[in-house]
Write an enzyme that holds these catalytic residues in place. Structure first.
Site, PDB file in Angstrom:
ATOM      1  N   ASP B  33      -6.739  11.747  -3.906  1.00  0.00           N
ATOM      2  CA  ASP B  33      -7.175  12.455  -2.696  1.00  0.00           C
ATOM      3  C   ASP B  33      -5.988  12.895  -1.853  1.00  0.00           C
ATOM      4  O   ASP B  33      -6.125  13.750  -0.990  1.00  0.00           O
ATOM      5  CB  ASP B  33      -8.055  11.533  -1.829  1.00  0.00           C
ATOM      6  CG  ASP B  33      -9.451  11.384  -2.405  1.00  0.00           C
ATOM      7  OD1 ASP B  33      -9.866  12.266  -3.195  1.00  0.00           O
ATOM      8  OD2 ASP B  33     -10.132  10.396  -2.068  1.00  0.00           O
ATOM      9  N   HIS B  34      -4.852  12.278  -2.078  1.00  0.00           N
ATOM     10  CA  HIS B  34      -3.680  12.526  -1.223  1.00  0.00           C
ATOM     11  C   HIS B  34      -2.512  12.951  -2.100  1.00  0.00           C
ATOM     12  O   HIS B  34      -1.653  12.124  -2.409  1.00  0.00           O
ATOM     13  CB  HIS B  34      -3.336  11.256  -0.441  1.00  0.00           C
ATOM     14  CG  HIS B  34      -2.346  11.444   0.663  1.00  0.00           C
ATOM     15  ND1 HIS B  34      -0.997  11.468   0.453  1.00  0.00           N
ATOM     16  CD2 HIS B  34      -2.504  11.632   1.988  1.00  0.00           C
ATOM     17  CE1 HIS B  34      -0.358  11.634   1.596  1.00  0.00           C
ATOM     18  NE2 HIS B  34      -1.248  11.734   2.538  1.00  0.00           N
ATOM     19  N   PHE B  35      -2.529  14.203  -2.681  1.00  0.00           N
ATOM     20  CA  PHE B  35      -3.525  15.233  -2.455  1.00  0.00           C
ATOM     21  C   PHE B  35      -4.059  15.668  -3.802  1.00  0.00           C
ATOM     22  O   PHE B  35      -3.379  15.407  -4.801  1.00  0.00           O
ATOM     23  CB  PHE B  35      -2.870  16.409  -1.710  1.00  0.00           C
ATOM     24  CG  PHE B  35      -2.440  16.027  -0.297  1.00  0.00           C
ATOM     25  CD1 PHE B  35      -3.330  16.082   0.769  1.00  0.00           C
ATOM     26  CD2 PHE B  35      -1.143  15.592  -0.043  1.00  0.00           C
ATOM     27  CE1 PHE B  35      -2.945  15.743   2.058  1.00  0.00           C
ATOM     28  CE2 PHE B  35      -0.750  15.239   1.250  1.00  0.00           C
ATOM     29  CZ  PHE B  35      -1.655  15.316   2.301  1.00  0.00           C
ATOM     30  N   LEU B  40       0.936  12.310  -3.601  1.00  0.00           N
ATOM     31  CA  LEU B  40       2.048  11.830  -2.793  1.00  0.00           C
ATOM     32  C   LEU B  40       1.634  10.481  -2.215  1.00  0.00           C
ATOM     33  O   LEU B  40       0.538  10.349  -1.685  1.00  0.00           O
ATOM     34  CB  LEU B  40       2.330  12.781  -1.622  1.00  0.00           C
ATOM     35  CG  LEU B  40       2.661  14.235  -1.953  1.00  0.00           C
ATOM     36  CD1 LEU B  40       2.767  15.034  -0.664  1.00  0.00           C
ATOM     37  CD2 LEU B  40       3.969  14.304  -2.734  1.00  0.00           C
TER      38      LEU B  40
END
Lengths: 128, 166, 201
Positions: B33-35, B40
């Site tokens: 989700d990140h990203f 990251l």
């Protein structure tokens, strides 16, 4: 012996680092709690930084008299009584307590401390 | 997600400093989700890895007698973003320690490149200061064992740390 | 777990400020470890909630021009109260200044009206196109996903075309209220974004 201005500059650095405020917010008259947003946790952080910066030892209760303010002997109905005020004056001659005396409610104590009070405290420790 | 942001200690010197490592892996769900498609490692979680490294160092130094909680991130700064495949190496030192609290400094490096730095302030709370017990003794010991503290830990004089008998 | 540390955006002034909520539930796995006898929201996840809130107002303020918005530095993140399961953390972020790559933000978190954390943050925004080969394709994918997530986080965007960029004012039927989420709860705006009382339908 450091001058008052030298002490002020180092106190300012400690407060900027501990409180995350900007340089220009730390004026002599700024109150620690109201203007600079200091909370109880910050006072210990400030103690660490002042000790390191000035090479002094600050025993518990000296900068912030939590023992007096929580004592049944010195506090009546949430206000510091005459004996308590005498104890604070004896213990903390470096603080200007005139404003606090007008409304000596315990919860007012942290609100009346100013940057200048911190400077005078350090002066009393380093003999300036 | 579980809440383990260091994988093990590499160095642990009681009351002084500790080094812990954390591998960043695409098997970790949050990285998707990140990203999306561009993983990251979130710097907030790197702060947690730093806090676990420093917090255990502090808790050991006061013999686990008080409840050590992160009370303030005085400052944290990150120079680049860690990515899957990186090994983060957290080095923590105690700057100052009193019964009621401690100030620590922690750095994060990837292949000797400085990734981040933080000053973390911990409160040491006693029973009655608004915090119930955080761990049962064995729950805490399980974590310390997993972190290899008693395999590699030393006291100030270089002697191996004694595994507590809780 | 997913890494969405906000449940709903309740107010936004794009590029300037934002208010959002994060509800804490015991079904979140990490609470079993933090801590086994005292489950509370880890302070760094409150920091992440503030970072994500700030990132949304930055993204909306420039129509998703930068794919990546990350925390670069934090100053004086202070924790007052614990956030326990069943509680709602409300985070507010206010942009203090912004230059070409960074945004400075003042953020607070409250629980039940009491301030539980405060912080000053700096976020950096960039595109992968400027850093890696094929970065432009990666940026495009991240942007698409971020627009989808925004539509979920912001009630006025639900059902209104998930990846359609939201334009404020237009999205709430020309109303200039910066609080479409609050208005929605009061029944003034239905989930499609049209202005219509929910009662009586």
């Amino acid at each position: 012996m450091p001058s008052r201005d030298e002490i002020f500059e180092k106190v300012k650095t400690a407060l900027v680092d501990a409180l995350g405020v900007d340089d220009d917010e730390v004026t002599s008259n700024a109150t620690m709690v109201g203007d600079l947003g200091a909370e109880s946790i910050d006072f210990l952080d400030i103690v660490f930084r002042l000790e390191k910066s000035f090479g002094i030892k600050i025993p518990r209760g000296e900068l912030f008299p939590e023992d007096v303010l929580s004592s049944t002997e010195f506090v009546t109905n949430g206000k510091v009584n005459a004996a308590g005020m005498a104890a604070l004056k004896a213990r903390m001659p470096f603080y200007d307590l005139t404003k606090f005396e007008q409304n000596p409610s315990v919860q007012n104590f942290p609100n009346m401390l100013t940057v200048e009070d911190m400077v005078r405290y350090v002066q009393s420790k380093v003999g300036g | 997600m579980r809440w383990f942001w260091i994988d093990r200690f590499d160095e642990f010197v009681r009351g002084r400093h500790a080094v812990a490592v954390k591998n960043v892996s695409l098997a970790e769900e949050h990285l998707h989700d990140h990203f999306p498609g561009a993983a990251l490692m979130p710097n907030s979680l790197i702060v947690e890895g730093m806090a676990q490294t420093a917090g255990l160092l502090v808790a050991d130094a006061i013999d686990y007698n008080r409840r050590v909680v992160l009370a303030k991130v005085a400052a944290a700064e990150f120079h680049f973003d860690a990515v899957p495949g990186d090994t983060l190496r957290f080095k923590a030192e105690i700057l100052d320690l009193k019964p009621a609290g401690s100030l620590t400094k922690v750095s994060s490096t990837v292949d000797d490149r400085l990734q981040g730095e933080a000053e973390l302030f911990f409160a040491h709370l006693e029973p009655g200061e608004g915090v119930p017990k955080l761990f049962e003794p064995d729950e805490l010991l399980k974590w310390l064992d997993q972190m290899h503290i008693y395999d590699i830990g030393r006291d100030e004089s270089g002697q191996p740390l004694q595994r507590p008998d809780w | 777990m997913r890494f969405t540390l906000l449940d709903r955006v309740t107010a936004i002034d794009p590029g300037k400020s934002i208010t959002a909520i994060k509800t804490l539930t015991l079904s979140e796995e990490y609470l079993a470890d933090h801590f086994p006898r005292f489950p509370v929201m880890p302070g760094v996840l409150m920091l992440e909630s503030m970072t994500q809130a700030a990132a949304w107002t930055i993204r909306l303020g420039e129509d998703f021009a930068h794919a990546i918005v990350v925390l670069r530095s934090a100053k004086n993140v202070k924790y007052g109260d614990f956030v326990e399961p069943g509680k709602v953390l409300t985070v507010t972020a206010e942009v203090l200044s912004q230059d070409e790559t960074t945004t400075k933000v003042k953020a607070t978190g409250t629980v039940g009206g009491r301030t539980s954390l405060t912080a000053r943050l700096t976020l950096e925004r960039y595109n992968l196109a400027d850093r890696v080969a094929h970065g432009d394709a990666l940026d495009a994918r991240v942007r698409t996903e971020m627009r989808k997530l925004w539509a979920v986080l912001h009630p006025a965007g639900r059902g209104a075309g998930a990846v359609r960029p939201l334009v404020y004012g237009a999205a709430v039927g020309g109303a200039s209220s910066p609080l479409p989420g609050a208005a929605y709860r009061q029944g003034a705006i239905d989930p499609s974004g049209d202005v219509a009382p929910l009662a009586g339908r």
